[in-house]
Design an enzyme around this catalytic site. Structure first.
Site, short mmCIF file in Angstrom:
data_model
loop_
_atom_site.label_atom_id
_atom_site.label_comp_id
_atom_site.label_asym_id
_atom_site.label_seq_id
_atom_site.Cartn_x
_atom_site.Cartn_y
_atom_site.Cartn_z
N LYS A 1 2.01 -6.06 11.53
CA LYS A 1 2.54 -5.21 10.47
C LYS A 1 1.37 -4.55 9.74
CE LYS A 1 5.32 -4.93 6.27
NZ LYS A 1 4.30 -4.31 5.41
N GLN B 1 3.84 -0.96 1.40
CA GLN B 1 4.97 -0.42 0.65
C GLN B 1 4.73 -0.57 -0.86
OE1 GLN B 1 5.55 -2.48 3.46
NE2 GLN B 1 5.79 -0.54 4.55
N SER C 1 1.26 -9.25 8.22
CA SER C 1 0.98 -8.51 7.01
C SER C 1 -0.33 -8.94 6.36
CB SER C 1 2.18 -8.66 6.06
OG SER C 1 2.10 -7.76 5.00
#
Length: 484
Positions: free
Chosen positions: A339, A343, A315
């Site tokens: 990733k 979100q 991430s």
């Protein structure tokens, strides 16, 4: 990566990563809310103010609700049905990062983003329906116990977690400081699962650690980022400033085992290194529109920099690593997690929240690393013993025994400086002598056999050896290549 990943960030605190790639258990394991925060981007939450038109078949949902309430054999709470419908809609998206957190889950999350937590200290995710360790937190009980990325949790205190949602599994791992939890782990490459007993403890939230090393007479700074939280960018800037004032001539940024975190935190750090002539990240919306983000930095730092990553870097860590890579810096280690979505958390008005995937993030050059990860410019694996596995015995291992357990013991003995002669799983005479030498050095009855006590001592010393970083080949390579 080709498998499906479902991630919620829960820190297994007392009673338990842009966003997190997973969840923290106090397992601290993981913090659901923390994951949501980390994934926030400075972009509009909703495109425009238009309302979504109700589909023609929405009456079907109401009809199903009425049918269940009127005819189902058991009593069913209205709230249970409503929340089940929401979870069903999100589940139909086939997106592991879009999730629903009810009011109780949100409450627990908010409690876990204070100054410290209680738990085991590991970030977890749901991978192919399995509760999976993404990374243990630095200096946590989970790290001390030897948990590592991609370990699958099968049972907690002998209760299976199969079929449970991630939040439910986290609840089982939660507990007070000083209490113990027994976790059965399945590790890739190991045929038999094994138990790990962990004593829960306080999990501090310090996210940046710094030190100085001398490489070829040059003063080199090392900054390790364990997660990207609300204070990470501030901590990073403060410690970088101190290192620069101390006269460093090079810098290594270590994000190994870092599952991610707040988008804004990694943004603020990249603004210190990526000049304004290239974006440090791009955000792509559902229509394919791309928004590049730029710093106001005129030039790069006047000293060399490298980044260290591994399979636990996810991430926000990947945003940092790929931006630095495409800016011309070396990235050292092994391929990262993969990733590449962003979100945002949408409050539902009753304390619950929907965390929904709104965007992709792309590298400065427009590459999407989702489920692919980032390949380092300099690939380096750790020594074999970093990947060895615990050995649980019912009967001692002795001369002429063969198998996976013998191989793991041989690898660990070799890592500790005791020469077993071979590491292929055959318990030969030289392995016997290596075991005897280890036993003698550790005041254990000298038998040349591996019993539970000897195996436990070998494993404990290997864990300590890894944590001390004496044979950290990835860091050593990053430092040695810095000035070439």
């Amino acid at each position: 990566m080709t498998f499906k990943k479902q991630h919620i960030v829960f820190i297994l605190i007392a009673a338990l990563v842009l966003g997190f790639a997973g969840a923290y258990f106090g397992v601290k394991l993981a913090q659901p809310d923390k994951q949501v925060k980390e994934e926030k981007a400075e972009v509009p939450l909703i495109k425009g103010d238009e309302e979504v038109e109700q589909p023609e078949n929405m009456d079907k949902v109401v009809q199903a609700f009425g049918l269940i309430k009127k005819h189902y054999l058991m009593d069913v709470d209205d709230q249970q049905l409503v929340e089940g419908a929401i979870k069903g809609m999100l589940g139909s998206l086939d997106d592991p990062y879009s999730t629903y957190m009810d009011a109780e889950t949100m409450k627990n999350f908010n409690e876990t983003i204070e100054s410290s937590f209680e738990g085991i200290g590991a970030e977890v995710s749901m991978v192919d329906g399995k509760v999976t360790i993404i990374a243990p937190i630095k200096d946590s009980p989970a790290e001390e116990a030897g948990l590592r990325p991609n370990d699958q949790i099968l049972t907690v205190d002998e209760e299976s977690v199969e079929g449970l949602e991630l939040a439910e599994a986290v609840e089982k791992i939660r507990g007070e400081k000083g209490s113990e939890v027994v976790i059965k782990v399945q590790r890739a490459g190991v045929s038999d699962p094994f138990n790990v007993t962990i004593e829960r403890d306080d999990i501090p939230v310090e996210t940046v650690h710094s030190n100085v090393k001398k490489i070829d007479g040059k003063k080199t700074g090392v900054l390790e980022i364990t997660t990207f939280s609300e204070n990470t960018a501030t901590e990073f800037k403060e410690q970088l400033t101190k290192l620069e004032e101390d006269g460093i001539e090079g810098l290594v940024i270590d994000v190994r085992g870092n599952p991610g975190g707040l988008f804004n935190a990694v943004e603020d750090i990249l603004k210190l290194f990526i000049p304004k002539d290239m974006p440090y990240v791009q955000i792509e919306d559902q229509d394919g529109g791309k928004s590049p983000y730029y710093s106001e930095l005129d030039t790069k730092k006047d000293y060399p920099i490298s980044v260290v990553i591994d399979e636990g870097s996810a991430s926000a860590s990947e945003i940092l690593a790929v931006a630095m890579k495409e800016a011309g810096y070396d990235v050292v280690g092994t391929k990262s997690f993969g990733k590449g979505t962003v979100q945002q958390a949408v409050p539902m008005g009753d304390g619950s929240t929907i965390k929904l995937t709104f965007y992709k993030w792309l590298s400065p050059k427009g590459t999407w690393i989702h489920e692919k990860g980032i390949k380092p410019t300099i690939k380096v694996k750790q020594p074999d013993y970093f990947y060895s596995n615990p050995v649980q015995l019912e009967n001692p291992l002795t001369y002429n025994h063969t198998g996976e357990k013998v191989k793991n013991i041989q690898i660990m003995l070799d890592g500790l400086g005791y020469d077993p002669g071979r590491i292929d799983g055959y318990f030969n005479k030289q392995t016997v002598e290596a075991v005897k030498e280890f036993q003698q050095d550790n005041d254990v009855k000298v038998t040349g056999e591996i019993d539970k006590k000897t195996a436990g001592l070998i494993e404990a010393q290997i864990v300590d050896h890894i944590r001390e970083g004496d044979d950290d080949q990835q860091m050593e390579k990053a430092l040695n290549e810095l000035y070439k």
